[in-house]
Design an enzyme around this catalytic site. Structure first.
Site, PDB file in Angstrom:
ATOM      1  N   ILE A  74       0.874  -1.168   0.000  1.00  0.00           N
ATOM      2  CA  ILE A  74       0.000   0.000   0.000  1.00  0.00           C
ATOM      3  C   ILE A  74       0.912   1.219   0.000  1.00  0.00           C
ATOM      4  CG2 ILE A  74      -2.013  -1.076   1.062  1.00  0.00           C
ATOM      5  CD1 ILE A  74      -1.190  -0.017   3.732  1.00  0.00           C
ATOM      6  N   ASP A  75       0.435   2.315  -0.546  1.00  0.00           N
ATOM      7  CA  ASP A  75       1.270   3.500  -0.712  1.00  0.00           C
ATOM      8  C   ASP A  75       1.797   4.017   0.626  1.00  0.00           C
ATOM      9  OD1 ASP A  75       0.739   3.425  -3.424  1.00  0.00           O
ATOM     10  OD2 ASP A  75      -0.963   4.798  -3.277  1.00  0.00           O
ATOM     11  N   LYS A  76       2.901   4.738   0.549  1.00  0.00           N
ATOM     12  CA  LYS A  76       3.499   5.338   1.743  1.00  0.00           C
ATOM     13  C   LYS A  76       2.467   6.139   2.524  1.00  0.00           C
ATOM     14  CE  LYS A  76       6.854   8.859   3.160  1.00  0.00           C
ATOM     15  NZ  LYS A  76       7.840   9.877   2.707  1.00  0.00           N
ATOM     16  N   THR A 130      -0.743   5.937   2.547  1.00  0.00           N
ATOM     17  CA  THR A 130      -1.977   5.208   2.846  1.00  0.00           C
ATOM     18  C   THR A 130      -1.735   4.387   4.103  1.00  0.00           C
ATOM     19  OG1 THR A 130      -2.610   5.069   0.514  1.00  0.00           O
ATOM     20  CG2 THR A 130      -3.629   3.488   2.008  1.00  0.00           C
ATOM     21  N   ARG A 142      -6.907   5.778  -5.996  1.00  0.00           N
ATOM     22  CA  ARG A 142      -6.592   7.187  -6.241  1.00  0.00           C
ATOM     23  C   ARG A 142      -6.876   7.567  -7.695  1.00  0.00           C
ATOM     24  NH1 ARG A 142      -0.518   7.485  -4.192  1.00  0.00           N
ATOM     25  NH2 ARG A 142      -0.785   9.721  -4.621  1.00  0.00           N
TER      26      ARG A 142
END
Length: 306
Positions: free
Chosen positions: A137-139, A141, A238
């Site tokens: 998962i994104d930084k 998030t 996103r």
């Protein structure tokens, strides 16, 4: 590790070799397979090819998977919110702002560093920089992700992601008022033409992507939604929410700079379900909404953010 030999079927003719191998070898990331092709570890009819090679019917493909290199990423004593752990898997509630795995120029302070500080028995399938990492998962998030402690678990969890049998639910705050109470966004995602660091809905070199959304609460200029992933593309929620005109709050990469006061996009992986690779029982985990998103919702409900 024994070499893998596969014969290309007629239905796969014309596919790029990096795409085809990622479908065939589900235990490996596409990036690693591309590197294996470049290094000559994947041969077509006995010869090295470029990553852009197009498959032909009856091509014989030999895949050599080198043994994982010894881990040399530095273990760190960092706090971990462990939701579940056994000898095969770990489920982590990742805080917003933490990078999942090291990369050149960013070798410390990541989730992988923290995991290595916690335990050393992580799957080595994804190499020295991403031990145990099955998905990311994104930084910016927060929320749940699963980590494999053994190669057997890694193979199982990666296959479940590919087969779309995992359960992944996210909560998000988006700009604007969604007119529909629920819906599905079915739009392919690939690299943006003008900015290769961004993803976009595009037909060019894209992958099938599906996001289901449901409105939880509407405010004067924002909407609180739940998003269920059917696929797991980079930046999928996103990109998809921006595509329908409702980018995530706190995400100037895909939305407006003027947004709600939060350090990163208002996106939280609240629910994660998968079949345990050893017991074969379905397991479902939940992580409470982080304080920063709770504060945003409180402010929206009391009209603090106008």
């Amino acid at each position: 590790m024994p070499d893998i030999v596969k014969i290309v079927e007629a239905s796969d003719e014309g596919k790029r070799i990096d795409s085809w191998t990622s479908e065939q070898i589900t235990s490996e990331s596409r990036n690693r397979l591309q590197q294996l092709i470049k290094d000559g570890n994947i041969l077509v009819n006995g010869s090295a090819v470029k990553t852009s090679y197009r498959m032909k019917e009856d091509d014989e493909v030999l895949v050599h998977l080198p043994e994982p290199e010894p881990l040399d990423v530095e273990p760190e004593d960092l706090p971990l919110d462990i939701v579940y752990e056994d000898s095969s898997v770990i489920v982590i509630n990742k805080p917003r702002g933490m990078v999942v795995h090291p990369a050149p120029g960013h070798l410390k302070g990541t989730l992988v560093n923290a995991l290595l500080g916690h335990c050393h028995d992580l799957s080595g399938i994804n190499g020295i920089m991403r031990p145990g990492i099955v998905h990311r998962i994104d930084k910016e998030t927060s929320g749940l992700l699963m980590v494999a402690k053994t190669d057997e678990a890694h193979h199982s969890l990666a296959a479940q992601l590919k087969d779309k049998t995992t359960q992944r639910l996210y909560l998000a705050i988006v700009h604007g008022i969604l007119p529909h109470d629920e819906g599905t966004i079915d739009a392919p995602i690939g690299r943006a033409d003008k900015d290769r660091k961004k993803m976009a809905v595009t037909e060019k070199n894209s992958k099938h992507a599906v996001t289901h959304f449901k409105v939880l609460e509407r405010f004067s200029r924002y909407t609180y939604v739940a998003c269920r992933l059917e696929t797991g593309r980079t930046h999928q929620i996103r990109v998809h929410m921006a595509y329908i005109g409702h980018p995530l709050a706190g995400d100037p990469k895909y939305g407006p700079r003027k947004t709600l006061p939060i350090q990163g996009q208002a996106l939280h992986a609240v629910e994660l379900g998968f079949t345990h690779p050893v017991t074969h029982q379905f397991m479902l985990f939940q992580a409470p909404l982080p304080r920063d998103m709770e504060q945003l919702l409180d402010g929206l409900r009391t009209n603090v953010f106008k």
